[in-house]
Write a protein that holds these residues in place. Structure first.
Motif, PDB file in Angstrom:
ATOM      1  N   PRO A 194      51.197  54.354  46.449  1.00  0.00           N
ATOM      2  CA  PRO A 194      51.694  55.875  46.890  1.00  0.00           C
ATOM      3  C   PRO A 194      52.129  56.837  45.519  1.00  0.00           C
ATOM      4  N   ASN A 195      51.621  58.104  45.679  1.00  0.00           N
ATOM      5  CA  ASN A 195      52.304  59.062  44.612  1.00  0.00           C
ATOM      6  C   ASN A 195      51.890  59.224  43.548  1.00  0.00           C
ATOM      7  N   VAL A 196      50.870  58.327  43.112  1.00  0.00           N
ATOM      8  CA  VAL A 196      50.224  57.954  41.651  1.00  0.00           C
ATOM      9  C   VAL A 196      49.412  59.075  41.169  1.00  0.00           C
ATOM     10  N   GLY A 197      49.045  59.913  42.118  1.00  0.00           N
ATOM     11  CA  GLY A 197      48.210  61.238  41.984  1.00  0.00           C
ATOM     12  C   GLY A 197      46.678  60.821  42.143  1.00  0.00           C
ATOM     13  N   LYS A 198      46.547  60.144  43.168  1.00  0.00           N
ATOM     14  CA  LYS A 198      45.053  59.876  43.726  1.00  0.00           C
ATOM     15  C   LYS A 198      44.344  61.058  44.270  1.00  0.00           C
ATOM     16  N   SER A 199      45.126  61.899  45.239  1.00  0.00           N
ATOM     17  CA  SER A 199      44.520  63.210  45.631  1.00  0.00           C
ATOM     18  C   SER A 199      44.472  64.184  44.521  1.00  0.00           C
ATOM     19  N   SER A 200      45.544  64.309  43.786  1.00  0.00           N
ATOM     20  CA  SER A 200      45.482  65.038  42.619  1.00  0.00           C
ATOM     21  C   SER A 200      44.054  64.916  41.603  1.00  0.00           C
ATOM     22  N   LEU A 201      43.801  63.520  41.547  1.00  0.00           N
ATOM     23  CA  LEU A 201      42.686  63.519  40.623  1.00  0.00           C
ATOM     24  C   LEU A 201      41.426  63.808  41.475  1.00  0.00           C
ATOM     25  N   PRO A 217      55.562  60.577  48.721  1.00  0.00           N
ATOM     26  CA  PRO A 217      54.877  59.232  48.802  1.00  0.00           C
ATOM     27  C   PRO A 217      54.167  59.097  50.361  1.00  0.00           C
ATOM     28  N   GLY A 218      52.805  58.684  50.517  1.00  0.00           N
ATOM     29  CA  GLY A 218      52.351  58.402  51.926  1.00  0.00           C
ATOM     30  C   GLY A 218      51.794  59.821  52.355  1.00  0.00           C
ATOM     31  N   THR A 219      51.471  60.774  51.797  1.00  0.00           N
ATOM     32  CA  THR A 219      50.790  62.017  52.211  1.00  0.00           C
ATOM     33  C   THR A 219      49.324  61.850  52.635  1.00  0.00           C
ATOM     34  N   THR A 220      48.688  61.041  51.923  1.00  0.00           N
ATOM     35  CA  THR A 220      47.170  61.030  52.299  1.00  0.00           C
ATOM     36  C   THR A 220      47.185  59.492  53.443  1.00  0.00           C
ATOM     37  N   ARG A 221      46.780  59.811  54.709  1.00  0.00           N
ATOM     38  CA  ARG A 221      46.954  58.645  55.462  1.00  0.00           C
ATOM     39  C   ARG A 221      45.728  58.153  55.996  1.00  0.00           C
ATOM     40  N   ILE A 292      44.892  55.558  34.196  1.00  0.00           N
ATOM     41  CA  ILE A 292      46.219  55.772  34.092  1.00  0.00           C
ATOM     42  C   ILE A 292      46.539  57.416  34.121  1.00  0.00           C
ATOM     43  N   ASN A 293      47.305  57.851  35.181  1.00  0.00           N
ATOM     44  CA  ASN A 293      47.445  59.207  35.369  1.00  0.00           C
ATOM     45  C   ASN A 293      48.800  59.767  34.950  1.00  0.00           C
ATOM     46  N   LYS A 294      48.977  60.917  34.812  1.00  0.00           N
ATOM     47  CA  LYS A 294      50.186  61.729  34.471  1.00  0.00           C
ATOM     48  C   LYS A 294      50.432  61.371  32.915  1.00  0.00           C
ATOM     49  N   ILE A 295      49.605  61.341  32.180  1.00  0.00           N
ATOM     50  CA  ILE A 295      50.092  60.883  30.667  1.00  0.00           C
ATOM     51  C   ILE A 295      50.719  61.776  29.993  1.00  0.00           C
ATOM     52  N   GLU A 296      50.965  62.870  30.371  1.00  0.00           N
ATOM     53  CA  GLU A 296      51.578  64.168  29.897  1.00  0.00           C
ATOM     54  C   GLU A 296      52.993  63.882  30.044  1.00  0.00           C
ATOM     55  N   LEU A 297      53.567  62.940  30.763  1.00  0.00           N
ATOM     56  CA  LEU A 297      55.028  62.867  31.002  1.00  0.00           C
ATOM     57  C   LEU A 297      55.406  61.529  30.298  1.00  0.00           C
ATOM     58  N   VAL A 312      44.522  59.657  31.845  1.00  0.00           N
ATOM     59  CA  VAL A 312      44.398  61.003  31.977  1.00  0.00           C
ATOM     60  C   VAL A 312      45.431  61.657  32.505  1.00  0.00           C
ATOM     61  N   SER A 313      45.168  62.916  32.868  1.00  0.00           N
ATOM     62  CA  SER A 313      46.221  63.917  33.419  1.00  0.00           C
ATOM     63  C   SER A 313      45.597  64.847  34.533  1.00  0.00           C
ATOM     64  N   ALA A 314      45.866  64.390  35.696  1.00  0.00           N
ATOM     65  CA  ALA A 314      45.240  65.443  36.913  1.00  0.00           C
ATOM     66  C   ALA A 314      45.576  66.603  36.811  1.00  0.00           C
ATOM     67  N   GLN A 315      46.834  66.967  36.178  1.00  0.00           N
ATOM     68  CA  GLN A 315      47.478  68.179  36.301  1.00  0.00           C
ATOM     69  C   GLN A 315      47.191  68.852  34.985  1.00  0.00           C
ATOM     70  N   THR A 316      46.832  68.388  33.920  1.00  0.00           N
ATOM     71  CA  THR A 316      46.480  69.436  32.768  1.00  0.00           C
ATOM     72  C   THR A 316      45.014  69.238  32.499  1.00  0.00           C
TER      73      THR A 316
HETATM   74  N1  LIG Z   1      53.294  65.658  36.026  1.00  0.00           N
HETATM   75  C1  LIG Z   1      51.957  65.150  36.710  1.00  0.00           C
HETATM   76  N2  LIG Z   1      52.247  65.038  38.161  1.00  0.00           N
HETATM   77  C2  LIG Z   1      51.075  64.730  38.649  1.00  0.00           C
HETATM   78  C3  LIG Z   1      49.670  64.437  38.222  1.00  0.00           C
HETATM   79  N3  LIG Z   1      49.116  64.014  39.027  1.00  0.00           N
HETATM   80  C4  LIG Z   1      49.875  64.314  40.203  1.00  0.00           C
HETATM   81  N4  LIG Z   1      50.978  64.633  40.148  1.00  0.00           N
HETATM   82  C5  LIG Z   1      51.955  64.955  41.103  1.00  0.00           C
HETATM   83  O1  LIG Z   1      52.417  63.589  41.581  1.00  0.00           O
HETATM   84  C6  LIG Z   1      52.711  64.050  43.253  1.00  0.00           C
HETATM   85  C7  LIG Z   1      51.738  63.065  44.144  1.00  0.00           C
HETATM   86  O2  LIG Z   1      50.290  63.459  43.777  1.00  0.00           O
HETATM   87  P1  LIG Z   1      49.460  63.202  44.811  1.00  0.00           P
HETATM   88  O3  LIG Z   1      47.935  63.573  44.458  1.00  0.00           O
HETATM   89  O4  LIG Z   1      49.740  63.479  46.285  1.00  0.00           O
HETATM   90  O5  LIG Z   1      49.443  61.431  44.871  1.00  0.00           O
HETATM   91  P2  LIG Z   1      48.884  60.500  45.817  1.00  0.00           P
HETATM   92  O6  LIG Z   1      48.444  59.196  45.043  1.00  0.00           O
HETATM   93  O7  LIG Z   1      47.539  61.181  46.477  1.00  0.00           O
HETATM   94  O8  LIG Z   1      49.990  60.484  46.865  1.00  0.00           O
HETATM   95  P3  LIG Z   1      49.698  59.581  48.524  1.00  0.00           P
HETATM   96  O9  LIG Z   1      48.779  60.167  49.092  1.00  0.00           O
HETATM   97  O10 LIG Z   1      51.000  59.906  49.106  1.00  0.00           O
HETATM   98  O11 LIG Z   1      49.400  58.181  48.221  1.00  0.00           O
HETATM   99  C8  LIG Z   1      52.617  65.345  43.269  1.00  0.00           C
HETATM  100  O12 LIG Z   1      53.664  66.078  43.103  1.00  0.00           O
HETATM  101  C9  LIG Z   1      51.807  65.767  42.051  1.00  0.00           C
HETATM  102  O13 LIG Z   1      51.593  67.143  41.779  1.00  0.00           O
HETATM  103  C10 LIG Z   1      49.763  64.760  36.743  1.00  0.00           C
HETATM  104  O14 LIG Z   1      48.666  64.379  36.251  1.00  0.00           O
HETATM  105  N5  LIG Z   1      51.004  64.989  35.990  1.00  0.00           N
END
Ligand SMILES: Nc1nc2c(ncn2[C@@H]2O[C@H](COP(=O)(O)OP(=O)(O)OP(=O)(O)O)[C@@H](O)[C@H]2O)c(=O)[nH]1
Ligand SMILES: [Mg+2]
Length: 378
Positions: A194-201, A217-221, A292-297, A312-316
């Motif tokens: 959960p929360n690793v950024g799957k949906s963001s990617l 965490p747990g947003t996508t069901r 590996i996501n969120k590498i800008e952190l 990668v960074s899904a954000q940037t």
């Molecule tokens: N800084 C940063 N935050 C990110 C990145 N990708 C996702 N996030 C943040 O991480 C949090 C979770 O992102 P989601 O995309 O919902 O993660 P998920 O893996 O789909 O989460 P679940 O559906 O809950 O399992 C959010 O607050 C995003 O904004 C990234 O590349 N960098």
């Protein structure tokens, strides 16, 4: 078919388009359409068609697409329905007409394999190819690449030249996996904790906010599929629920679906968070790519310990081009050069694979007869 029979036929070519046209022909054409059609302006259609007029509304109840009805002057009574050109919408309209006394007539039918050649069969596939890249491969088969390759392979097998036949058949079999996906997309599953950024990617790859993203965490069901093209290959990108020990029944179902989807995918992107302790898959899915996501952190662990991972960074957006390259290479490691022969349907791919296996096992005659049957179908 008696004179009283009312027929319908899809006039537009098979495959997805913006609009499809379906003709209803026969003495009861107006009566059948009138019974099924509700004009958007209210009321019913007039008791007889008025030449040159058209009506906008719905056919067969609220579950059907909006349809325009236009009477067309012709020797035989004839109505045209114009509806959404999606394959499913056309199917629904045809089924509604068939359920109400009209008979299907294959006016626009394209030749089938039994009736025609590989070129005719490839033309049908061409209408269904979802991307330019796959369409151009199918077009090579319309122009005879596969047919020529089968012909020379059969000749080599008949002449008792196994090394040459093995080379030719091997070249065809190499593209069997690709041939199965020229129309049907590959399934690429995005999985991880959960929360690793799957949906963001998923959203970053799709280019729009397809999946819900929150810090909770747990947003996508459940599984959420997004059709897209990756490097020209048709892909269904599937977002999944974060995998951990489920705390509630609904979440548990989502996690079970995520595990099955990852295990059966053509490719699984396993996402880990650079800024949190990594969670590795258990069991490890076949065809997994570690991302590996969120590498800008600020990193929470040493990502260099997983040198094969894509960062990668899904954000940037950083690293996404490299990820696309890896996905493309994972799906089609060796793309065909222009003009190459490719078994362009699942059925052809199966035959070529089976013939190559027979030849590898030393059964030249079985390989020859399977390949020859392609040229002379029963
Ligand atoms: N800084 C940063 N935050 C990110 C990145 N990708 C996702 N996030 C943040 O991480 C949090 C979770 O992102 P989601 O995309 O919902 O993660 P998920 O893996 O789909 O989460 P679940 O559906 O809950 O399992 C959010 O607050 C995003 O904004 C990234 O590349 N960098
Ligand atoms: Mg999510």
């Amino acid at each position: 078919m008696s004179e009283a029979t009312t027929r319908f036929a899809v006039l537009t070519p098979p495959g997805t388009a913006a609009v499809a046209t379906i003709a209803v022909i026969g003495v009861r054409a107006w009566e059948i359409v009138r019974r099924l059609f509700q004009p958007a302006a209210g009321g019913d259609l007039p008791s007889a068609p008025e030449e040159g007029r058209f009506w906008y509304g719905r056919l067969g109840g609220p579950s059907c697409d909006a349809v325009v009805v236009a009477p067309v002057a012709a020797a035989e009574p004839r109505i045209e329905l114009h509806c959404h050109g999606g394959v499913q919408a056309v199917r629904v309209v045809c089924a509604t007409l068939a359920d109400n006394g009209a008979e299907a007539e294959p006016l626009g039918a394209w030749p089938s394999r039994a009736a025609g050649t590989f070129a005719a069969m490839a033309k049908t596939e061409l209408t269904r190819a979802p991307t330019l890249r796959t369409a151009s491969i199918v077009l090579d088969q319309v122009h005879g690449a596969f047919e020529r390759a089968v012909t020379v392979t059969v000749a080599a097998l008949a002449a008792g030249e196994p090394p040459k036949a093995r080379y030719l058949l091997g070249a065809l079999a190499e593209y069997a996996p690709l041939g199965r996906h020229l129309v049907r997309p590959w399934r690429v599953v995005v999985a991880g904790a959960p929360n690793v950024g799957k949906s963001s990617l998923v959203n970053a790859l799709a280019g729009y906010r397809r999946s819900v993203v929150t810090p909770v965490p747990g947003t996508t069901r459940d599984l959420l599929a997004t059709p897209l093209a990756i490097d020209g290959w048709p892909v269904e990108l599937i977002d999944t629920a974060g995998q951990h020990d489920p705390g509630e029944a609904l979440e548990g179902q989502g996690i079970a679906r995520a595990r099955t989807a990852a295990a059966t995918a053509d490719l699984c992107l396993w996402i880990v968070d650079a800024a949190a302790a990594p969670v590795w898959p258990d069991p490890w899915p076949a065809n997994a790519l570690i991302v590996i996501n969120k590498i800008e952190l600020t990193p929470a662990w040493d990502s260099a310990s997983v040198p094969e991972a894509i960062q990668v960074s899904a954000q940037t957006g950083s690293g996404l081009d490299q990820l696309i390259e890896h996905i493309s290479h994972g799906l089609v490691p060796n793309p065909p050069l222009p003009g190459s022969a490719v078994p362009f349907t699942a059925e052809l791919a199966d035959t070529v694979t089976s013939a190559a296996e027979a030849l590898a096992a030393g059964d030249v005659e079985a390989a020859r007869s399977e390949m020859a049957a392609l040229l002379n179908p029963a």
